[in-house]
Design a protein around this motif. Structure first.
Motif, PDB file in Angstrom:
ATOM      1  N   GLN A 158       0.847  -1.200   0.000  1.00  0.00           N
ATOM      2  CA  GLN A 158       0.000   0.000   0.000  1.00  0.00           C
ATOM      3  C   GLN A 158       0.877   1.244   0.000  1.00  0.00           C
ATOM      4  O   GLN A 158       1.938   1.257   0.620  1.00  0.00           O
ATOM      5  CB  GLN A 158      -0.870   0.037   1.271  1.00  0.00           C
ATOM      6  N   TRP A 160       0.643   5.200   1.068  1.00  0.00           N
ATOM      7  CA  TRP A 160      -0.135   6.168   1.852  1.00  0.00           C
ATOM      8  C   TRP A 160       0.496   7.546   1.763  1.00  0.00           C
ATOM      9  O   TRP A 160       1.726   7.670   1.731  1.00  0.00           O
ATOM     10  CB  TRP A 160      -0.171   5.762   3.334  1.00  0.00           C
ATOM     11  N   LEU A 170      -5.036   6.791   1.601  1.00  0.00           N
ATOM     12  CA  LEU A 170      -4.578   5.649   0.799  1.00  0.00           C
ATOM     13  C   LEU A 170      -4.531   6.041  -0.676  1.00  0.00           C
ATOM     14  O   LEU A 170      -5.528   6.466  -1.248  1.00  0.00           O
ATOM     15  CB  LEU A 170      -5.532   4.464   1.000  1.00  0.00           C
TER      16      LEU A 170
END
Ligand code: KG4
Ligand code: ZN
Length: 350
Positions: A158, A160, A170
Motif C-alpha cells: 500500500q 499512503w 490511501l
C-alpha cells in the motif's frame, strides 16, 4: 518541522516528569517479538522467527498461534532482561491488535491484557501497519510532512500519503497478492524455502536481471494500484518450457529477473505518485524493504529525480516489536489507552 522534532515536542508538552518505559509485543504472523522502549529509544528488540513454517512453504495459522503461545513468555522475559528493565518499572504495554492472523494476534493481545491487569498499568492496541510506518520514522531527522509511505510486506502493498501521524490517505493498494507474497510464491515455484524474499535475493546475486523479461503489471482503470498475482503465473509459464537442467543452471538469472520485475513495479508507482503529488520525501517500510536490489534501485531513482527515499534499519524491516513499542509509546505518552474489551482485528486498516 521534522517528525523527529514533533515527537520530542509531544513529549515535552506532556506533564510526565520522567521518561516512560513501554513494553511492546508483536505476534500478528510468524514472529514472536517483544521490545522495551524508553524515551523514544529502543533498548531491546527480541525477535523469535518461527521456522516451523519453512517446511510448508508458507505460514500455517494454527501452528503460528501454538508457537506464539509456546514462546511469548520467554521472549518477553528476554527483552526485559536485555534492557535491564524490571516488571515494576514498566509504565505501559503496546501490543499489535491487527491486522494479522486472528489466532496469532490473540496470543499477544491476551498476554498484554494479562500483564496490564497484573501490573495495574495501561495497555494500548497498536495497528501493525502503523508500526511499520514508525519503523522508518523513528530515526529520521530530516523527513517532512506530508510524505509518501510505501508499506510493502507479506500481507500488504500500500502507498499512503502521511499528512501527519494519525492522518493517512490511501493512494495505492494491491488488488490481489502483496509484493512479499509474490516473492514467497515465486520462491516456492523455484523450489526455494519460505520466506521467499531473502532466498530470491540471495540466489539472485550475480544473476542477470534481463535474462527473462517479466511484464511489469498494471491494473486496468486504476492509476496506481498493484497486481502481483499474474507475475507468479508468468514465472510458472516461463519455466514450464525449460528442462530441469537448464532451470538449475540458470536459477540465479531467473530469480534475478523475477525480483527485478517486482522491484521495478514498486518503484514505478513510487516515482509516479511522488511526481503527481509533488512530494519528494518517501518512506519505505515492511519486510520487502529489506531487499538489497530494491534499496539499490531506489538510490538510483532518488538521485535521478532528486527524491529522498528512506529505508528502515534492516532489523526493523520485517515484523518486530520495536516498531510496535515505538508507535504505542507515542500514544501512551499522549494519554491514549485501550479498554480491556479491545478485540483482535485481522482486517484492520490504517
Ligand atoms: O513485514 P513482514 O515481516 O511481515 C508481514 O507483515 O507480512 O514481511 C514478510 C515478507 C515476506 O513475504 C518475505 O518474503 C518478505 O517480507 N521479505 C523480503 C526480504 N526479507 C523479507 N522480500 C524481499 N527481499 C528480502 N530481503
Ligand atoms: Zn508486517
Amino acid at each position: 518541522m521534522t517528525i523527529h522534532l514533533q515527537l520530542r515536542m509531544c513529549q515535552r508538552n506532556n506533564t510526565t516528569k520522567t521518561p516512560l518505559i513501554v513494553l511492546g509485543i508483536e505476534s500478528s504472523c510468524d514472529e514472536t517479538s517483544a521490545s522495551v522502549v524508553k524515551d523514544y529509544k529502543i533498548l531491546s528488540n527480541i525477535i523469535f522467527s518461527q521456522e516451523i513454517h519453512t517446511q510448508y512453504g508458507g505460514v500455517v495459522p494454527e501452528l503460528a498461534s501454538r508457537e506464539h503461545q509456546k514462546n511469548i513468555a520467554h521472549v518477553v522475559r528476554k527483552s526485559l532482561k536485555e534492557s535491564h528493565t524490571q516488571l515494576k518499572n514498566l509504565d505501559g504495554i503496546a501490543v499489535t491488535y491487527g491486522a494479522g492472523l486472528k489466532g496469532a494476534l490473540l496470543v499477544g493481545l491476551n498476554f498484554a491484557k494479562g500483564m496490564s491487569i497484573a501490573l495495574d498499568i495501561p495497555f494500548i492496541g497498536v495497528n501493525h501497519l502503523e508500526g511499520h510506518l514508525y519503523s522508518n520514522i523513528m530515526d529520521i531527522q530530516t523527513i517532512k510532512f506530508p510524505f509518501i509511505s510505501l508499506i510493502v510486506s507479506g500481507g500488504h502493498t500500500q502507498i499512503w500519503k502521511v499528512n501527519k501521524i494519525g492522518e493517512y490517505d490511501l493512494l495505492a493498494n494491491t488488488v490481489d497478492d502483496a509484493a512479499g507474497e509474490a516473492f514467497d510464491k515465486g520462491a516456492r515455484i523455484l523450489g526455494l524455502p519460505y520466506p521467499g524474499g531473502p532466498e530470491i535475493q540471495k540466489i539472485s546475486t550475480n544473476g542477470d536481471p534481463s535474462y527473462i523479461y517479466f511484464p511489469r503489471p498494471t491494473v486496468k482503470k486504476s492509476k496506481y494500484n498493484f497486481s502481483f498475482s499474474g507475475l507468479k503465473t508468468s514465472l510458472l509459464y516461463k519455466i514450464k518450457d525449460m528442462d530441469k537442467k537448464k532451470i538449475k543452471q540458470n536459477i540465479h538469472h531467473i530469480a534475478a529477473s523475477y525480483q527485478e520485475a517486482i522491484v521495478d513495479t514498486l518503484l514505478d508507482r513510487v516515482e509516479r505518485i511522488s511526481h503527481n503529488e509533488g512530494i519528494s520525501h518517501i518512506s519505505i517500510a515492511g519486510g520487502v524493504a529489506a531487499n538489497k536490489r530494491f534499496r539499490e534501485k531506489s538510490e538510483i531513482l532518488s538521485s535521478k529525480n532528486n527524491m529522498s527515499i528512506h529505508f528502515p534499519n534492516l532489523n526493523l524491516c520485517t515484523d518486530n516489536a520495536g516498531m510496535i513499542a515505538m508507535a504505542g509509546y507515542e500514544k501512551i505518552n499522549n494519554g491514549f489507552y485501550s479498554k480491556l474489551s479491545l478485540e483482535a482485528n485481522p482486517n484492520l486498516s490504517l
